[in-house]
Design a protein around this motif. Structure first.
Motif, mmCIF file in Angstrom:
data_model
loop_
_atom_site.group_PDB
_atom_site.id
_atom_site.type_symbol
_atom_site.label_atom_id
_atom_site.label_comp_id
_atom_site.label_asym_id
_atom_site.label_seq_id
_atom_site.Cartn_x
_atom_site.Cartn_y
_atom_site.Cartn_z
ATOM 1 N N GLN B 100 0.829 -1.212 0.000
ATOM 2 C CA GLN B 100 0.000 0.000 0.000
ATOM 3 C C GLN B 100 0.860 1.258 0.000
ATOM 4 O OE1 GLN B 100 -2.609 -0.683 3.345
ATOM 5 N NE2 GLN B 100 -4.041 -1.912 2.134
ATOM 6 N N ALA B 101 1.918 1.254 0.803
ATOM 7 C CA ALA B 101 2.799 2.422 0.868
ATOM 8 C C ALA B 101 3.438 2.695 -0.491
ATOM 9 C CB ALA B 101 3.874 2.196 1.927
ATOM 10 N N MET B 102 3.751 1.625 -1.215
ATOM 11 C CA MET B 102 4.389 1.764 -2.520
ATOM 12 C C MET B 102 3.366 1.996 -3.627
ATOM 13 S SD MET B 102 7.638 1.423 -1.968
ATOM 14 C CE MET B 102 8.239 1.100 -3.602
ATOM 15 N N GLU B 103 2.075 1.947 -3.253
ATOM 16 C CA GLU B 103 0.977 2.155 -4.204
ATOM 17 C C GLU B 103 1.092 1.205 -5.393
ATOM 18 O OE1 GLU B 103 0.891 6.282 -5.164
ATOM 19 O OE2 GLU B 103 0.383 6.908 -3.120
ATOM 20 N N LEU B 104 1.347 -0.049 -5.099
ATOM 21 C CA LEU B 104 1.514 -1.059 -6.151
ATOM 22 C C LEU B 104 0.161 -1.525 -6.650
ATOM 23 C CD1 LEU B 104 4.394 -3.167 -4.548
ATOM 24 C CD2 LEU B 104 4.576 -1.274 -6.187
ATOM 25 N N ASP B 105 0.042 -1.635 -7.952
ATOM 26 C CA ASP B 105 -1.217 -2.039 -8.563
ATOM 27 C C ASP B 105 -1.145 -3.522 -8.911
ATOM 28 O OD1 ASP B 105 -3.647 -2.157 -9.839
ATOM 29 O OD2 ASP B 105 -2.860 -1.369 -11.740
ATOM 30 N N ASN B 106 -1.854 -4.319 -8.137
ATOM 31 C CA ASN B 106 -1.983 -5.748 -8.442
ATOM 32 C C ASN B 106 -0.624 -6.432 -8.645
ATOM 33 O OD1 ASN B 106 -3.767 -7.882 -8.705
ATOM 34 N ND2 ASN B 106 -3.869 -7.722 -10.917
ATOM 35 N N PRO B 107 0.240 -6.356 -7.641
ATOM 36 C CA PRO B 107 1.584 -6.931 -7.820
ATOM 37 C C PRO B 107 1.572 -8.452 -7.767
ATOM 38 C CG PRO B 107 1.294 -6.193 -5.566
ATOM 39 C CD PRO B 107 0.051 -5.769 -6.312
ATOM 40 N N VAL B 108 2.627 -9.018 -8.316
ATOM 41 C CA VAL B 108 2.954 -10.421 -8.058
ATOM 42 C C VAL B 108 3.786 -10.416 -6.780
ATOM 43 C CG1 VAL B 108 4.161 -12.472 -8.904
ATOM 44 C CG2 VAL B 108 3.031 -10.915 -10.523
ATOM 45 N N VAL B 109 3.524 -11.346 -5.870
ATOM 46 C CA VAL B 109 4.356 -11.419 -4.674
ATOM 47 C C VAL B 109 5.001 -12.802 -4.625
ATOM 48 C CG1 VAL B 109 2.387 -11.987 -3.178
ATOM 49 C CG2 VAL B 109 4.477 -11.073 -2.168
ATOM 50 N N MET B 110 6.325 -12.766 -4.472
ATOM 51 C CA MET B 110 7.104 -14.006 -4.442
ATOM 52 C C MET B 110 7.912 -14.025 -3.151
ATOM 53 S SD MET B 110 9.900 -15.459 -7.177
ATOM 54 C CE MET B 110 11.068 -14.113 -7.096
ATOM 55 N N GLY B 111 7.739 -15.070 -2.360
ATOM 56 C CA GLY B 111 8.491 -15.173 -1.119
ATOM 57 C C GLY B 111 9.178 -16.508 -1.022
ATOM 58 N N CYS B 112 10.250 -16.520 -0.217
ATOM 59 C CA CYS B 112 10.989 -17.768 -0.042
ATOM 60 C C CYS B 112 10.955 -18.195 1.413
ATOM 61 C CB CYS B 112 12.426 -17.586 -0.501
ATOM 62 S SG CYS B 112 13.376 -19.130 -0.513
#
Lengths: 123, 280
Positions: B100-112
């Motif tokens: 939200q802070a980065m105002e990302l529009d529909n991001p892909v999120v990848m975590g390890c």
């Protein structure tokens, strides 16, 4: 392969340096056979089959012979490539006073894996 | 002038659980936002190779941030009086606050690892906010195989034991330089931080009773795990995939628990087709 442990560890100055504060005896169980490994300031000064039940050590690491043989291959199969992975898979056990073991965990992992290089060198 | 890498790093402050958190983030590229979540006890440097790969950065804005208490992000004010412990709710809130802070529009999120677990929670609870999730070494059910108390006590060096605990999680085939770089990050973690992360990873993050509710038609789920991972094993990955209908599981042979940092070249072979498919 346990016979080459001292030779391989003592020939690795980086490993001996990392074990500088290690001076104790520990047990390696290879199947039914127990070996006592004596470490002084990171160097292996003796590796002998346990003679008497009263021969005591700080801690013991045990696995079946075929597990160790796989562990010492250049590219071991998964679950046998690392001591903790062997523990996670139920293929190795740790007993005794684990504090000195944990204080020098990477040193002991590398000591136990040291015979691997002997195989690479064709010994 | 030196030949700079394309990565840029910046600091900002965001609010998480009503507290101001000073966060460090790095990014490279442009296109679809790809938020990368590091493993327990480490930091965003793990993703540096993705940020230097034009095959990815030509199409994705790759962003990695250090979780609070990790890397170059600050711990909260008054940290000296607290014991760090990551919970599922705090982790979800942190990732959501960042997006939200980065105002990302529909991001892909990848975590390890722990990041691979939280993305599954996000896919379940916020399926319309994410274009897709990629769980690297992430499963909905894990079993602890060691006592985390060893990781934080005054008579054991916390950095060295953290690295030694995970050293076997790097595959034997991985290049030595990258193996030891991956372990160096663990040696640099703050006291008790790896242990605090593992509370989420080993204990609080289980949700195999709910993972079947993930709707992959709204949020596609990819699961990629290494053959040599002894916590998120290939078996646990496939069990997770079997519960999440429509998810895609890939077992990466000759890989361990840290694909993006332990063997970037091999990881590239696996992740590029996934990123291409998500973008298509």
């Amino acid at each position: 392969m346990i016979e080459v442990l001292a030779e391989k560890v003592n020939a690795d100055p980086g490993l001996v340096r990392r074990g500088h504060y290690v001076s104790l005896d520990f047990l390696v169980g290879v199947g039914e056979t127990d070996y006592i490994v004596a470490v002084r300031e990171g160097r292996i000064v003796a590796t002998n089959e346990r003679r008497l039940p009263m021969d005591s050590v700080s801690f013991a690491i045990r696995a079946e012979r075929d597990v160790w043989n796989e562990h010492w291959k250049p590219i071991p199969r998964r679950d046998r490539h690392d001591l903790f992975s062997m523990v996670a898979a139920g293929l190795a056990t740790l007993d005794g006073d684990l504090l000195p073991f944990m204080q020098n965990l990477q040193y002991f992992k590398d000591v136990l894996a040291a015979p691997r290089t002997a195989i690479v060198e064709g010994k | 002038m030196p030949e700079f890498e394309p990565i840029t790093g910046r600091y900002f402050t965001m609010t998480v659980a009503d507290e101001a958190m000073r966060i460090y983030m790095e990014e490279a590229g442009s296109g679809v936002p790809l938020v990368c979540l590091h493993t327990a006890g480490s930091d965003g440097r793990q993703f540096r190779h993705l940020m230097c790969d034009p095959a990815i950065t030509d199409h994705y804005r790759v962003i990695a941030f250090d979780m609070p208490w990790h890397g170059k992000s600050n711990p909260p004010v008054d940290y000296q009086n607290r014991e760090y412990q990551l919970t599922t709710s705090l982790y979800k809130e942190t990732v959501t606050a960042f997006c939200q802070a980065m105002e990302l529009d529909n991001p892909v999120v990848m975590g390890c690892s722990m990041g691979g677990r939280i993305v599954l929670h996000l896919a379940l609870e916020k399926p319309d906010e994410f274009r897709a999730v990629i769980a690297l070494e992430g499963a909905d059910r894990l079993e602890a195989y060691y006592d985390t108390e060893w990781l934080h006590r005054p008579d054991i060096h916390g950095g060295q034991i953290s690295a030694a605990f995970v050293s076997g999680q790097v595959a034997p085939q991985s290049p030595d330089a990258y193996r030891h770089e991956t372990l160096w990050h663990y040696m640099q973690g703050g006291p008790g931080i790896f242990k605090g992360d593992l509370y989420f990873y080993w204990i609080d993050g289980h949700f195999d009773d709910r993972s079947a509710q993930i709707d992959t038609s709204r949020c596609p789920v990819y699961l990629l795990s290494g053959e040599y991972d002894c916590s998120c094993t290939p078996e646990r990955t496939e069990a997770t995939a079997s519960r999440i209908k429509g998810s895609k599981a890939i077992i990466m042979e000759g890989m361990g628990h840290f694909p993006m940092s332990e063997n970037p070249a091999l990881f590239r072979d696996h992740i590029l087709p996934v990123l291409d498919e998500i973008r298509a």
